[in-house]
Design a protein around this motif. Sequence first.
Motif, PDB file in Angstrom:
ATOM      1  N   UNK A 147       0.863  -1.176   0.000  1.00  0.00           N
ATOM      2  CA  UNK A 147       0.000   0.000   0.000  1.00  0.00           C
ATOM      3  C   UNK A 147       0.896   1.221   0.000  1.00  0.00           C
ATOM      4  N   UNK A 148       0.342   2.378  -0.355  1.00  0.00           N
ATOM      5  CA  UNK A 148       1.143   3.593  -0.428  1.00  0.00           C
ATOM      6  C   UNK A 148       0.551   4.707   0.429  1.00  0.00           C
ATOM      7  N   UNK A 149       1.366   5.263   1.303  1.00  0.00           N
ATOM      8  CA  UNK A 149       0.985   6.466   2.045  1.00  0.00           C
ATOM      9  C   UNK A 149       0.988   7.667   1.115  1.00  0.00           C
ATOM     10  N   UNK A 150       0.082   8.592   1.348  1.00  0.00           N
ATOM     11  CA  UNK A 150       0.080   9.856   0.600  1.00  0.00           C
ATOM     12  C   UNK A 150      -0.487  10.941   1.513  1.00  0.00           C
ATOM     13  N   UNK A 151      -0.117  12.185   1.247  1.00  0.00           N
ATOM     14  CA  UNK A 151      -0.420  13.251   2.213  1.00  0.00           C
ATOM     15  C   UNK A 151      -1.378  14.303   1.689  1.00  0.00           C
ATOM     16  N   UNK A 152      -2.189  13.953   0.715  1.00  0.00           N
ATOM     17  CA  UNK A 152      -3.198  14.905   0.251  1.00  0.00           C
ATOM     18  C   UNK A 152      -4.164  15.176   1.404  1.00  0.00           C
ATOM     19  N   UNK A 153      -4.218  16.427   1.863  1.00  0.00           N
ATOM     20  CA  UNK A 153      -5.099  16.803   2.951  1.00  0.00           C
ATOM     21  C   UNK A 153      -4.582  16.516   4.348  1.00  0.00           C
ATOM     22  N   UNK A 154      -3.327  16.084   4.487  1.00  0.00           N
ATOM     23  CA  UNK A 154      -2.791  15.761   5.807  1.00  0.00           C
ATOM     24  C   UNK A 154      -2.738  17.013   6.683  1.00  0.00           C
ATOM     25  N   UNK A 155      -2.842  16.825   7.989  1.00  0.00           N
ATOM     26  CA  UNK A 155      -2.897  17.966   8.901  1.00  0.00           C
ATOM     27  C   UNK A 155      -1.593  18.744   8.958  1.00  0.00           C
ATOM     28  N   UNK A 156      -0.477  18.153   8.513  1.00  0.00           N
ATOM     29  CA  UNK A 156       0.792  18.879   8.491  1.00  0.00           C
ATOM     30  C   UNK A 156       0.831  19.944   7.390  1.00  0.00           C
TER      31      UNK A 156
END
Length: 381
Positions: free
Chosen positions: A307-316
């Motif tokens: 699976x792949x992590x992605x940061x679209x919309x992440x709180x950072x």
Amino acid sequence: MLISRVETFAVAPRWLFVRIETDEGIVGWGEASLEGNSGIVRAAVEQHAEYLIGKDASRIEDHWQVLTKAGFYRGGAVLASAVSGIDQALWDIKGKALGVPVHELLGGAVRDRIRVYGWVGGDDPSGVADAIAAQMAVGLTAVKMNASGVMGRIGTVAEIDGVLERVQAAREVLGPDRDVAVDFHGRFTLANARRIAPLLEPLRPFFIEEPVVPENSHLIGQLVQGTSVPVATGERLYNRQEFLPVLQSGIAVAQPDLSHAGGISEVRRIAALAEAYDVQLAPHCPLGPIALAACLQVGFATPNYLIQEQSIGIHYNQGAEVLDYVVDKTPLRFVDGSIERLTGPGLGIEVDEAAVRAADAVGNAWRTPLWRHADGSFAEW
């Protein structure tokens, strides 16, 4: 096809992009983001550029060998991140020069799509259910959350119950057909992790991540033997030699970061090593679009990719979002919880150079938060 120019761009929210241009006008992009340390890595890339200018851009492996081994002092997060960004950019150039996506150069596709997951925080139990519902609304079928905020060295009953309550809240929203991964974020001592992991088993987390800090990786086998929950680690390990002991310890999921662990070239080797231990790959990537595209290119050609992590919309992400720096957002769109195989040449995305240059003029000043325990002593973030 000679390297004629190497540039770096520090952009919001906390990323460092690398642009390499050749004398034939082909431009490749990479991401050397080492969160909170853009200036230090930028200097390392500029020093590497002294060697690269005038060299054949197609000799990716030779450049990787020289940049990682020619210095008497080697390795570490800063130097590895600098090489990672350069390596990604060189693969991008080669794919564009040949008119094919990078995964074709890595042996061709073994899958048509890659499942992705989104972040929902979790430091604060309030809002977990709403955050997960929002991720489900955009089509994701998996999320990751922090197990806790500041965690005592030996957790109190309230702290331990808080972890269980947060994960229980997530499971109730997700149901039996979606997944939640639980990130310990190196905030737990081994004793705490061993105590809590078995308690999470009835909630069936997808995996628990970084249960101990990387410098205590020699202890992780004790946790693996004490729980049926799959254990993941690796975002702060920078080469295959550092991954070998945790693979031997029995982890289930390896999480190299393509912007920290030597780029496409080294992560491919880490993946092959992991496969020999029946370990799946799930690269760490709370970063920008270039790092995400590089991860996906490796994933499309790697059999043991989970699976792949992605940061679209992440709180950072404050001040900019992942898709703000690409011309066409379509290649990175979610389809039934996955991203479809990228077909464009190189990394498969078109970077919005004007947006990147404008963002670099402002820069980024993100720093790792400093946390303390109630007694005033340092606490792991």
